[in-house]
Design an enzyme around this catalytic site. Structure first.
Site, short mmCIF file in Angstrom:
data_model
loop_
_atom_site.label_atom_id
_atom_site.label_comp_id
_atom_site.label_asym_id
_atom_site.label_seq_id
_atom_site.Cartn_x
_atom_site.Cartn_y
_atom_site.Cartn_z
N ASN A 1 0.83 -1.22 0.00
CA ASN A 1 0.00 0.00 0.00
C ASN A 1 0.86 1.27 0.00
O ASN A 1 0.33 2.38 0.08
CB ASN A 1 -0.96 0.01 1.19
N VAL B 1 21.18 9.19 20.93
CA VAL B 1 21.44 7.85 21.48
C VAL B 1 20.56 7.70 22.72
O VAL B 1 20.75 8.42 23.71
CB VAL B 1 22.93 7.68 21.84
N SER C 1 10.08 -11.34 14.43
CA SER C 1 11.13 -10.47 14.94
C SER C 1 11.66 -11.01 16.25
O SER C 1 10.93 -11.67 17.01
CB SER C 1 10.51 -9.08 15.13
N LYS D 1 3.55 -9.02 16.74
CA LYS D 1 4.31 -10.13 16.12
C LYS D 1 4.06 -11.43 16.87
O LYS D 1 3.89 -12.49 16.26
CB LYS D 1 5.81 -9.80 16.11
N TYR E 1 4.24 -3.17 19.18
CA TYR E 1 4.72 -3.76 17.92
C TYR E 1 5.11 -5.22 18.14
O TYR E 1 4.69 -6.11 17.41
CB TYR E 1 5.93 -2.95 17.40
N ASN F 1 15.07 3.43 13.40
CA ASN F 1 16.15 2.45 13.55
C ASN F 1 17.51 3.15 13.47
O ASN F 1 17.63 4.21 12.84
CB ASN F 1 16.06 1.36 12.48
N LEU F 2 18.53 2.53 14.07
CA LEU F 2 19.83 3.19 14.18
C LEU F 2 20.48 3.51 12.83
O LEU F 2 20.93 4.63 12.60
CB LEU F 2 20.78 2.33 15.03
N PHE G 1 16.80 -10.46 13.45
CA PHE G 1 17.42 -9.59 14.43
C PHE G 1 17.43 -8.17 13.82
O PHE G 1 16.36 -7.68 13.50
CB PHE G 1 18.73 -10.20 14.93
N ASN G 2 18.54 -7.51 13.57
CA ASN G 2 18.44 -6.11 13.11
C ASN G 2 18.98 -5.94 11.69
O ASN G 2 20.20 -5.77 11.51
CB ASN G 2 19.16 -5.19 14.10
P1 NAD Z 1 9.21 -1.53 5.53
O1 NAD Z 1 8.33 -0.55 6.22
O2 NAD Z 1 10.31 -1.01 4.69
O3 NAD Z 1 8.35 -2.56 4.67
C1 NAD Z 1 7.03 -2.89 5.00
C2 NAD Z 1 6.19 -2.64 3.78
O4 NAD Z 1 4.84 -3.02 4.05
C3 NAD Z 1 6.17 -1.17 3.37
O5 NAD Z 1 6.49 -1.09 1.99
C4 NAD Z 1 4.74 -0.72 3.61
O6 NAD Z 1 4.32 0.24 2.67
C5 NAD Z 1 3.99 -2.03 3.48
N1 NAD Z 1 2.72 -2.11 4.23
C6 NAD Z 1 2.51 -1.78 5.52
N2 NAD Z 1 1.22 -2.03 5.85
C7 NAD Z 1 0.63 -2.53 4.74
C8 NAD Z 1 -0.68 -2.96 4.45
N3 NAD Z 1 -1.65 -2.92 5.37
N4 NAD Z 1 -0.95 -3.43 3.21
C9 NAD Z 1 0.02 -3.48 2.26
N5 NAD Z 1 1.27 -3.06 2.48
C10 NAD Z 1 1.58 -2.60 3.71
O7 NAD Z 1 9.79 -2.49 6.68
P2 NAD Z 1 10.91 -3.59 6.60
O8 NAD Z 1 12.04 -3.15 7.44
O9 NAD Z 1 11.15 -4.00 5.20
O10 NAD Z 1 10.19 -4.76 7.38
C11 NAD Z 1 9.52 -5.82 6.71
C12 NAD Z 1 8.94 -6.76 7.73
O11 NAD Z 1 9.99 -7.23 8.58
C13 NAD Z 1 7.91 -6.15 8.64
O12 NAD Z 1 6.91 -7.11 8.90
C14 NAD Z 1 8.68 -5.86 9.91
O13 NAD Z 1 7.85 -5.85 11.04
C15 NAD Z 1 9.63 -7.04 9.93
N6 NAD Z 1 10.84 -6.79 10.70
C16 NAD Z 1 11.61 -5.72 10.40
C17 NAD Z 1 12.76 -5.46 11.14
C18 NAD Z 1 13.61 -4.25 10.85
O14 NAD Z 1 14.37 -3.85 11.73
N7 NAD Z 1 13.56 -3.65 9.67
C19 NAD Z 1 13.11 -6.32 12.20
C20 NAD Z 1 12.30 -7.43 12.46
C21 NAD Z 1 11.16 -7.66 11.70
#
Ligand code: NAD
Length: 350
Positions: free
Chosen positions: A35, A220, A127, A156, A152, A202-203, A181-182
């Site tokens: 979206n 920080v 996560s 999960k 959040y 995020n950092l 992890f990160n």
């Molecule tokens: P991101 O925000 O870059 O990607 C998530 C994508 O989902 C975005 O493009 C957003 O537009 C889309 N989105 C959100 N809600 C939506 C909806 N209702 N319908 C359709 N699209 C939707 O985040 P990311 O860092 O790529 O993370 C991807 C996944 O990994 C997420 O589920 C996040 O919770 C998980 N995750 C991320 C991290 C991190 O640190 N980046 C760590 C652990 C888990």
């Protein structure tokens, strides 16, 4: 014969776009649904430039049940990688309802449409936050989930439980819960990377945005944690290694059933101050920073034991911290304003 398609929800985002690239490069057909609430269309254009293929993209929301049903009836989908989610710990503390509605209700919708279409292979972006404040590190999957410290993380954990109940109810489901992890870094081309809408939480994106001059200084959060230097310690993993974990998990899903849990991390923890020093050493740029009080929802430290993914998927993180920083910085310095950078730079990509 037409190839089966993998649906990637949230595939325009940071991890989703890198995973789409890995799957396409492995010869798979993908369909991205996003979206664009935290990403932009340009990431799909860049994917097309990198792969020299047309990437099927639908702008839409996983909370739209009719749209999902239409997608499953029009495309020959045999697996879903579900990234679509809101992901800011900080925002989730302020707006919990948005997080439960988007993350939990969105997943519920997705599973309903998958079941109706008889598509039972699902990789879920979980996560390390599901472990809560871990009693010991490194964290092994069999430590069991803990009490996540923020909304959040609770979304999960709820989704993991929802998916586990689903798999128990019907043996046709094959579900991978990937506990990241990160994730940091970017594809080596510098063409795709992390580009959060608004202020990053995020950092790494904060560090690179300070280095490029978009943010005046780094904040920080917390200097009194019981860690090596008082700042939070995390296990940073290169996003391309993470993407490779999805490819391997998808392959494993197709030959198994039930729920499988895998940690994806490197097993090494770095503090915020160590990250700043490493970033400065690699890039030669000094990062101004100031300390602020601890942030709600942050834990002191965590890093993974990812040996289960090694044994069962044949996966291991290959890229070290220097590589993660070099690639993050290449992405940011080639794209000072992320995907909104104009004109699109010319990339030399092998
Ligand atoms: P991101 O925000 O870059 O990607 C998530 C994508 O989902 C975005 O493009 C957003 O537009 C889309 N989105 C959100 N809600 C939506 C909806 N209702 N319908 C359709 N699209 C939707 O985040 P990311 O860092 O790529 O993370 C991807 C996944 O990994 C997420 O589920 C996040 O919770 C998980 N995750 C991320 C991290 C991190 O640190 N980046 C760590 C652990 C888990």
């Amino acid at each position: 014969m037409l190839r089966k398609t993998t649906l990637i929800t949230g595939g325009a985002g940071f991890i989703g776009s890198h995973t789409a690239l890995t799957l396409i490069n492995a010869g798979q057909q993908v369909l991205v649904l996003d979206n664009l609430s935290n990403s932009c269309r340009e990431s799909i254009t860049r994917l097309e430039q990198l792969t020299h293929t047309r990437v099927e993209f639908i702008e839409g929301d996983v909370r739209n049940q009719k749209l999902l049903d239409d997608i499953f009836s029009h495309f020959d989908i045999d697996a879903v990688v579900h990234f679509a989610s809101l992901k800011s710990v900080e925002q989730s503390v302020r707006n919990p309802l948005d997080y439960y509605a988007n993350n939990v209700a969105g997943t519920l919708n997705l599973c309903r449409s998958m079941a109706r279409a008889k598509v039972f292979n699902l990789v879920f972006s979980s996560s390390a936050t599901v472990y809560g404040d871990p009693a010991r590190t490194p964290i092994l999957e069999d430590l069991g989930t803990g009490k996540p410290t923020n909304p959040y993380g609770r979304t999960k954990l709820m989704i993991e439980e929802l998916l586990t109940d689903l798999a128990t109810s019907d043996p046709r489901w094959s579900i991978a819960l990937l506990r990241y992890f990160n994730p940091i870094g970017a594809h080596e081309s510098g063409m795709i990377g992390e580009d959060p809408t608004g202020k990053p939480s995020n950092l790494l994106p904060c560090l690179t945005q300070v280095a490029i001059g978009r943010i005046p200084e780094l904040t920080v959060y917390g200097s009194d944690y019981p860690t090596v230097d008082g700042t939070c310690v995390r296990d940073y993993i290169h996003v391309v290694d993470l993407a490779d974990g999805h490819l391997k998990a998808l392959q494993a899903l197709r030959d198994s059933s039930g729920v499988n849990v895998w940690n994806l991390g490197t097993g090494v923890g770095y503090s915020v101050l160590q990250m700043i020093r490493n970033f400065e050493a690699v890039t030669g740029i000094t990062i101004p920073f100031q300390f602020a009080p601890r942030r709600a929802g942050d834990i002191a430290q965590c890093w993974a034991d990812a040996s289960k993914a090694g044994r069962e998927l044949g996966w291991a993180a290959e890229r070290d911290l220097e590589r993660m920083i070099v690639d993050s910085w290449r992405w940011q310095s080639h794209n000072p304003l992320g995907y909104r950078s104009s004109p699109v730079p010319q990339f030399a990509h092998k």
